[in-house]
Design a protein around this motif. Structure first.
Motif, PDB file in Angstrom:
ATOM      1  N   ASP A 156       0.836  -1.208   0.000  1.00 30.21           N
ATOM      2  CA  ASP A 156       0.000   0.000   0.000  1.00 30.21           C
ATOM      3  C   ASP A 156       0.871   1.258   0.000  1.00 30.21           C
ATOM      4  O   ASP A 156       0.583   2.225  -0.718  1.00 30.21           O
ATOM      5  CB  ASP A 156      -0.950   0.010   1.190  1.00 30.21           C
ATOM      6  CG  ASP A 156      -2.012  -1.083   1.111  1.00 30.21           C
ATOM      7  OD1 ASP A 156      -2.226  -1.633   0.012  1.00 30.21           O
ATOM      8  OD2 ASP A 156      -2.619  -1.381   2.164  1.00 30.21           O
ATOM      9  N   ARG A 159       2.429   1.705  -3.460  1.00 28.82           N
ATOM     10  CA  ARG A 159       1.442   2.266  -4.402  1.00 28.82           C
ATOM     11  C   ARG A 159       1.293   3.769  -4.218  1.00 28.82           C
ATOM     12  O   ARG A 159       1.166   4.512  -5.182  1.00 28.82           O
ATOM     13  CB  ARG A 159       0.080   1.609  -4.210  1.00 28.82           C
ATOM     14  CG  ARG A 159      -0.003   0.197  -4.735  1.00 28.82           C
ATOM     15  CD  ARG A 159      -1.324  -0.444  -4.366  1.00 28.82           C
ATOM     16  NE  ARG A 159      -2.425   0.446  -4.690  1.00 28.82           N
ATOM     17  CZ  ARG A 159      -3.514   0.084  -5.334  1.00 28.82           C
ATOM     18  NH1 ARG A 159      -3.678  -1.151  -5.705  1.00 28.82           N
ATOM     19  NH2 ARG A 159      -4.468   0.946  -5.582  1.00 28.82           N
ATOM     20  N   SER A 160       1.301   4.232  -2.999  1.00 25.75           N
ATOM     21  CA  SER A 160       1.087   5.664  -2.759  1.00 25.75           C
ATOM     22  C   SER A 160       2.354   6.492  -2.977  1.00 25.75           C
ATOM     23  O   SER A 160       2.259   7.699  -3.176  1.00 25.75           O
ATOM     24  CB  SER A 160       0.536   5.896  -1.354  1.00 25.75           C
ATOM     25  OG  SER A 160       1.510   5.623  -0.375  1.00 25.75           O
ATOM     26  N   ASP A 166       2.090   6.608  -9.693  1.00 23.22           N
ATOM     27  CA  ASP A 166       1.349   7.865  -9.654  1.00 23.22           C
ATOM     28  C   ASP A 166       1.123   8.407 -11.071  1.00 23.22           C
ATOM     29  O   ASP A 166       0.029   8.849 -11.409  1.00 23.22           O
ATOM     30  CB  ASP A 166       2.109   8.890  -8.808  1.00 23.22           C
ATOM     31  CG  ASP A 166       1.388  10.209  -8.720  1.00 23.22           C
ATOM     32  OD1 ASP A 166       0.400  10.295  -7.960  1.00 23.22           O
ATOM     33  OD2 ASP A 166       1.784  11.148  -9.437  1.00 23.22           O
TER      34      ASP A 166
END
Length: 182
Positions: A156, A159-160, A166
């Motif tokens: 997670d 991904r961020s 992005d």
């Protein structure tokens, strides 16, 4: 004594993060490259440099791009779609490993399988549909002593924080200019 984890010098990683935290402008990087076409879908993309705080890091890598004969190319390199998948895979795999390292989690092995769909109807302008990637999946296989919840938290975070994730998941301004040469 240098402490390494997952192939990284932990102290160097900490110093890099601290530098950007204390000097936010150090986080701004300008990346430069050049694409040189040589016929059909064939071309070479050359990395040139990365600039940080006015200092230039020279880069000299060439990525060959083409299509297979079945898709009107000569099979001399990866397609642009494969290159985008490779960039996404590289960034997400590296970010996962970096996040694990920052949390003190040892990774014994990490493999990410990538898949996507495109539609030539959009690329050829035959139908009013997006020509770009869709249905992109990244499937992680991780060997680690960490529990699944911790590994999911790392994913997670990756991904961020992944610049390429992005870029491919959110709109980004892209300017295309033209200069006619004689």
């Amino acid at each position: 004594m240098t402490t390494t984890l997952n192939g990284w010098d932990v102290e160097a990683m900490t110093q890099a993060v601290t530098m950007v935290k204390e000097q936010p402008e150090a986080g701004l990087l300008t990346w430069r490259g050049r694409s040189i076409w040589d016929g059909g879908f064939g071309l070479d993309v050359r990395t040139r440099e990365i600039e940080q705080l006015g200092e230039v890091m020279d880069r000299h890598f060439t990525l060959r791009s083409d299509h297979p004969p079945e898709l009107l190319g000569n099979n001399t390199g990866t397609t642009a779609v494969e290159t985008v998948l490779a960039a996404l895979g590289a960034c997400m795999t590296g970010q996962f490993a970096a996040e694990a390292t920052a949390r003190g989690v040892r990774i014994d092995s990490l493999t990410v399988d990538l898949e996507c769909t495109t539609d030539l109807n959009g690329m050829f302008g035959l139908q009013p549909i997006r020509p770009g990637l869709r249905d992109v999946t990244l499937s992680y296989r991780v060997a680690s002593d960490a529990d699944e919840e911790t590994l999911q938290e790392i994913l997670d975070a990756a991904r961020s924080l992944s610049p390429v994730f992005d870029t491919v998941t959110k709109p980004v301004a892209v300017a295309a200019t033209l200069q006619k040469e004689s």
